[in-house]
Design a protein around this motif. Structure first.
Motif, PDB file in Angstrom:
ATOM      1  N   ASN A   1     -15.510 -30.561  57.400  1.00 46.28           N
ATOM      2  CA  ASN A   1     -14.435 -30.792  56.452  1.00 46.28           C
ATOM      3  C   ASN A   1     -14.833 -30.285  55.075  1.00 46.28           C
ATOM      4  O   ASN A   1     -15.912 -30.640  54.567  1.00 46.28           O
ATOM      5  N   ILE A   2     -13.965 -29.470  54.495  1.00 46.72           N
ATOM      6  CA  ILE A   2     -14.145 -28.972  53.140  1.00 46.72           C
ATOM      7  C   ILE A   2     -12.873 -29.333  52.372  1.00 46.72           C
ATOM      8  O   ILE A   2     -11.795 -28.805  52.674  1.00 46.72           O
TER       9      ILE A   2
ATOM     10  N   ALA B   1     -18.795 -31.379  51.077  1.00 45.54           N
ATOM     11  CA  ALA B   1     -18.514 -30.872  52.425  1.00 45.54           C
ATOM     12  C   ALA B   1     -19.267 -31.717  53.444  1.00 45.54           C
ATOM     13  O   ALA B   1     -20.447 -32.019  53.268  1.00 45.54           O
TER      14      ALA B   1
ATOM     15  N   ASN C   1     -20.719 -28.860  47.983  1.00 50.52           N
ATOM     16  CA  ASN C   1     -19.410 -29.426  47.682  1.00 50.52           C
ATOM     17  C   ASN C   1     -18.370 -28.315  47.598  1.00 50.52           C
ATOM     18  O   ASN C   1     -18.693 -27.128  47.512  1.00 50.52           O
ATOM     19  N   ALA C   2     -17.093 -28.719  47.632  1.00 53.53           N
ATOM     20  CA  ALA C   2     -15.998 -27.754  47.705  1.00 53.53           C
ATOM     21  C   ALA C   2     -15.576 -27.229  46.341  1.00 53.53           C
ATOM     22  O   ALA C   2     -14.624 -26.457  46.261  1.00 53.53           O
TER      23      ALA C   2
ATOM     24  N   VAL D   1     -18.335 -23.278  47.235  1.00 57.63           N
ATOM     25  CA  VAL D   1     -17.550 -22.388  48.095  1.00 57.63           C
ATOM     26  C   VAL D   1     -17.492 -21.032  47.404  1.00 57.63           C
ATOM     27  O   VAL D   1     -16.751 -20.834  46.441  1.00 57.63           O
TER      28      VAL D   1
ATOM     29  N   SER E   1      -7.826 -27.532  51.203  1.00 58.36           N
ATOM     30  CA  SER E   1      -8.716 -28.145  52.188  1.00 58.36           C
ATOM     31  C   SER E   1      -8.793 -27.265  53.428  1.00 58.36           C
ATOM     32  O   SER E   1      -7.911 -26.443  53.691  1.00 58.36           O
TER      33      SER E   1
ATOM     34  N   LEU F   1     -20.460 -20.798  52.058  1.00 60.06           N
ATOM     35  CA  LEU F   1     -20.946 -21.861  51.198  1.00 60.06           C
ATOM     36  C   LEU F   1     -22.311 -21.459  50.670  1.00 60.06           C
ATOM     37  O   LEU F   1     -23.158 -20.952  51.423  1.00 60.06           O
TER      38      LEU F   1
END
Length: 387
Positions: free
Chosen positions: A209-210, A216, A248-249, A253, A271, A330
């Motif tokens: 899940n991002i 993440a 983290n997103a 990213v 997302s 990532l």
């Protein structure tokens, strides 16, 4: 009384399913939680008694199941990602030479001495290139075709550049396959000195899940053969997982590419989720208390991407039933990188709606990856250590 803040979870790969290696060298996992359980199956006797009581409740079988939650960080889940894909071990490429040139118009890197095929580069692989004087010729490229003296890549190099400088090309890749990897897992309640060992554990799948503004995460489903509990750890030695920072997103990213191009405004992603499923099944047999084996099912990679709706581009692909592709890179602050790659997918469901006042209109598109006919896989991960 045991406290969850004193719990450890360790793993070791098994060479024989359900058998913990002698003197196991275990790895301490970085987890956010776990739900491993040894499920005992019982059967109630149907004997009829004049006193109306149950005559017996024998144990007739058992199995291991549960989930392991993690925050994504470089190197901390490599074995589990490999096991979730049923991949062969990570396949590394490490090239260094002064005979490699960039050809922008041809969208390729060429060589006069280096044999790219012999070095292990394959179509569908992401590689990292460094050493060119033009910054646009360095970075991450997806290989679309390979010959001994050239690799075609996307995106294309930024400019023509002759050979002469020492150029490095590196990669490490896993792709979905048919190779099972089993583990012995050990939960340690270190404050009370009790240790639960779960043997013959295969991964039923994984969920990544991002989400914008969040760390993440990943969770891995487990199915196994049997378990035991003891007052001492089975580990002969313990290695800590890499201490790389969590991803983290927001800051980590580096790239989202859809259909071979960067996904950007006006359809910014909010997302992304990915579900890997192996559809495993227990194989029960007479005379075997736990599973006699684990059956391998069809591999499926599904997910959903949520974007702000700014144009019909993605939604049109859903309506047309056309192929697309998705990759996410990532990267942490140290320069370590992990790329998720789905080379061919179809959007299977989509909705665009205004659910209430004072809200953004979002597009939510579900997808499923399918085998790429030229590259021979549906899902892959690529890792790159900081240099």
């Amino acid at each position: 009384m045991a406290d969850s803040n004193r719990v450890s979870l360790r793993s070791v790969r098994e060479s024989v399913w359900g058998e913990t290696p002698a003197s196991p060298a275990m790895t301490a996992l970085r987890i956010t939680g776990e739900s491993l359980k040894y499920q005992m199956r019982t059967a109630r006797s149907n004997e009829i008694r004049p006193d109306r009581m149950v005559a017996d409740i024998p144990q007739v079988g058992a199995s291991v199941s549960g989930d392991i939650g993690m925050e994504l960080s470089y190197g901390s889940a490599d074995d589990f990602l490999m096991a979730a894909l049923f991949a062969d071990d990570w396949q590394a490429v490490d090239i260094s030479g002064d005979d490699i040139a960039a050809d922008a118009s041809g969208g390729r890197f060429t060589s006069s001495l280096t044999d790219f095929v012999a070095e292990g580069i394959a179509p569908g692989q992401w590689v990292r290139v460094s050493g060119f004087s033009n910054p646009g010729n360095n970075g991450f490229f997806r290989v679309t075709a390979v010959a001994a003296d050239e690799i075609a890549v996307s995106p294309a190099p930024a400019a023509d550049e002759a050979s002469g400088a020492t150029i490095a090309i590196d990669a490490a890749t896993i792709r979905n396959g048919v190779t099972p990897h089993s583990f012995t897992l050990e939960r340690g309640l270190t404050d009370v000195g009790e240790y639960f060992a779960y043997r013959g554990c295969l991964l039923t799948g994984a969920r990544l899940n991002i989400q914008a503004g969040q760390i993440a995460t990943a969770s891995f489903g487990v199915i196994g053969r049997d378990a035991s509990v003891a007052g001492a750890s089975i580990a002969a030695s313990v290695t800590e997982s890499p201490a790389s920072s969590v991803l983290n997103a927001t800051r980590n990213v580096a790239s989202i590419r859809e259909g071979g191009a960067e996904l950007a405004g006006p359809n910014f992603a909010r997302s992304l989720s990915l579900n890997l499923a192996n559809n495993l099944r227990e194989q029960m047999a007479v005379g075997s208390f736990g599973a006699a084996g684990i059956g391998l099912g069809q591999f499926q990679a599904t997910g959903q991407i949520e974007t702000y709706f700014g144009s019909r581009a993605l939604y049109q692909k859903f309506l047309d039933g056309s192929d697309s592709a998705l990759s996410v890179r990532l990267a942490d602050s140290a320069g370590n990188a992990l790329i998720l790659d789905l080379p061919r997918l179809r959007f299977t469901d989509a909705d665009v709606m205004a659910s209430g006042p004072n809200e953004d209109v979002m597009a939510r598109l579900s997808f499923e990856a399918i085998r790429h006919p030229g590259e021979g896989f549906a899902a892959a991960f690529h890792r790159f250590a900081a240099v």
